[in-house]
Design a protein around this motif. Sequence first.
Motif, short mmCIF file in Angstrom:
data_model
loop_
_atom_site.label_atom_id
_atom_site.label_comp_id
_atom_site.label_asym_id
_atom_site.label_seq_id
_atom_site.Cartn_x
_atom_site.Cartn_y
_atom_site.Cartn_z
N SER A 122 -26.40 -2.68 -9.46
CA SER A 122 -25.43 -2.11 -8.51
C SER A 122 -24.04 -2.03 -9.13
CB SER A 122 -25.39 -2.96 -7.24
OG SER A 122 -26.66 -2.99 -6.62
N VAL A 181 -21.61 1.71 -9.77
CA VAL A 181 -20.51 2.04 -8.85
C VAL A 181 -19.18 1.76 -9.54
CG1 VAL A 181 -21.91 1.48 -6.82
CG2 VAL A 181 -20.45 -0.29 -7.82
N ARG A 200 -15.33 0.18 -10.05
CA ARG A 200 -14.87 -1.21 -9.97
C ARG A 200 -14.24 -1.55 -8.61
NH1 ARG A 200 -12.45 -3.50 -15.66
NH2 ARG A 200 -14.25 -3.01 -16.96
N ARG A 201 -13.74 -0.55 -7.92
CA ARG A 201 -13.12 -0.84 -6.63
C ARG A 201 -14.15 -1.33 -5.60
NH1 ARG A 201 -13.50 4.71 -7.05
NH2 ARG A 201 -14.57 5.79 -5.33
N HIS A 202 -15.44 -1.11 -5.87
CA HIS A 202 -16.48 -1.58 -4.96
C HIS A 202 -17.07 -2.92 -5.39
CE1 HIS A 202 -16.34 2.32 -3.05
NE2 HIS A 202 -16.65 2.94 -4.18
N TRP A 203 -16.66 -3.43 -6.53
CA TRP A 203 -17.29 -4.64 -7.05
C TRP A 203 -17.07 -5.85 -6.14
CZ3 TRP A 203 -16.93 -5.25 -13.10
CH2 TRP A 203 -17.63 -4.20 -13.70
N ALA A 205 -16.57 -6.15 -2.96
CA ALA A 205 -17.38 -6.12 -1.74
C ALA A 205 -18.83 -6.48 -2.06
CB ALA A 205 -17.30 -4.74 -1.09
N LEU A 206 -19.36 -5.92 -3.15
CA LEU A 206 -20.75 -6.22 -3.54
C LEU A 206 -20.92 -7.70 -3.88
CD1 LEU A 206 -21.66 -3.13 -5.77
CD2 LEU A 206 -22.72 -3.75 -3.60
N CYS A 262 -20.70 -9.88 -0.77
CA CYS A 262 -21.91 -9.70 0.03
C CYS A 262 -23.07 -10.50 -0.56
CB CYS A 262 -22.26 -8.22 0.13
SG CYS A 262 -23.76 -7.87 1.06
#
Length: 564
Positions: A23, A27, A29-32, A34-35, A38
Amino acid sequence: MALTRFEGGAAFLWISNAILLASLTTVGRRHWLALILCCWATGSIATGIFGLGWAAAPFVSLPLVTEPFIAAVLIRKWGVQRSFLDSTRNFSMFVLVAGIIAPAVTGLAGAAIISLASHTSFSANYYNWIVGHALGALTFTPIFLQLASGDIYRWVKYATFKGRSEAALLFVIMTITSVVVFSQSQLPLLFLPILPLMLITFRTGNIGAAFAIAIIATIGTAMTLKGLGPINLIHGSNGHRLQFFQFYLTITVMTVLPVAAELARRHLLFDRLQDSEARFRLLTENSTDIVLNLGIDGVIRYASPSIKRLGGYDPHQLIGTASINLVDVEDRGRVAAAHLQTLKNPSEMFSVEFRAIVTGGQQRWFEMQTRAVTDQEGVVRGLVSAVRDTSTRHLAEVELSKAANTDPLTGLSNRRAFNHELAQQLGQADGTNGGCVAIFDLDHFKRINDTFGHAIGDDVLCAFARVAEGQIRNGDSVARIGGEEFGFIFPKLPGEHAHAVCERIREAVAAISVKAGDLPVRVTVSIGIAQFREDDDQVSAMSRADEALYAAKRQGRNQSSLAA
């Protein structure tokens, strides 16, 4: 966790890090964050319910999510592409990062926390952490990566019906083979799935290879946990059997996926080669220049159709012949030298002009630009040449050069050509029989122009030129160097012999006449001659000849004088 924590410590099999790593690498890095948060939260819940309890859960989950984070950062930092399967280099870097560095670093904290929470051995937990996490990442990350990146969806969407049908049949064979191998515990048949797996890899690429490995992993894990399959021939705990099975999967992945990566790279190169070939054909078949592909021995491998128009040769019949045979004999040395220079300096382009023999035995001038063709290791495999017909340009250059060195009235050489020739002869002179230079001046030429007009004066100059050309030897030179002045060069002729030649010319000129209406116009010449000296240059040689000329004029004209 519930199925693979056999000794109460670290799990023997861990695949969640593969999900998070796949994952993170697909995607931005701005989503890292949150992942990671989670996965940390869900990992803490799973650890609290099925693992070490709620007190240790938040702390154990921290190194669990840190491991894929470290791997993703290093993958980005070291320039590994988003897909680990597109080249052997990328796959090797993925193995180093996800299979060695990240588990070894995070395993220190993870094993310490697990040891404190479960009162088990740190070394055993560290070993199980590294082995379980490394094998899980190496085995399942490529599979989850295909899912996360949408490669499987795109392949199913854009594959042809024939391609999908072939893949489905191969997957059925893979499934049957896996069931047969892992449903029995009598024979060590772990090698059997390799054959359909390799076939799937060659036919469907890295996507099919990842899916086939998932089939083996699913069936093999289920059967092994039930106590079936060749893995149960191993004496040891269930945890060690499951670890060995994952080791088997990892070796399979590391065997097959680099092959898939290399096949993908070659497929990409093949597509690029086809595109390049199409562009090459389009350009060469419509180019006015001749394009040649040559072997390192100069043998023609390809000749563009334009050679038919420019040279009259059938391009297909030229394949396999030596290109040097098309070059004029006198120019072959120069062309061969350019060929050797190109082979020695493959990164440079070389140009050579030569005469070539076209059909019918005629000669034409051509200019060739050539450079080497190298393979991946930089070894020269051949040459490519662009050949342009320069006959028209060469003829124009010859005409321009001739015009620049020719007197337009008499057709003799002009002063520029005379000075060039004189410099050459002086450079070759030995000071004894090096040659002579002479200056001829038409006597009272201004009077002829004033009396009969410039047209008759021009006729007199031309008549003198014809007489002069008829009296000199081959190798001698005559030029118009002024209005009524002419220069003569007599190479390797002693002064007295040059004086005799000049006297013969003077007598011949005195014997001719030019018609001005009904009146004959006669002319005489005065001549100054200077023999070359060892220390002569153009100025000194011409100065002594000029002094001798004026001496002849002072003595009454119509005579020659040899400088002392």
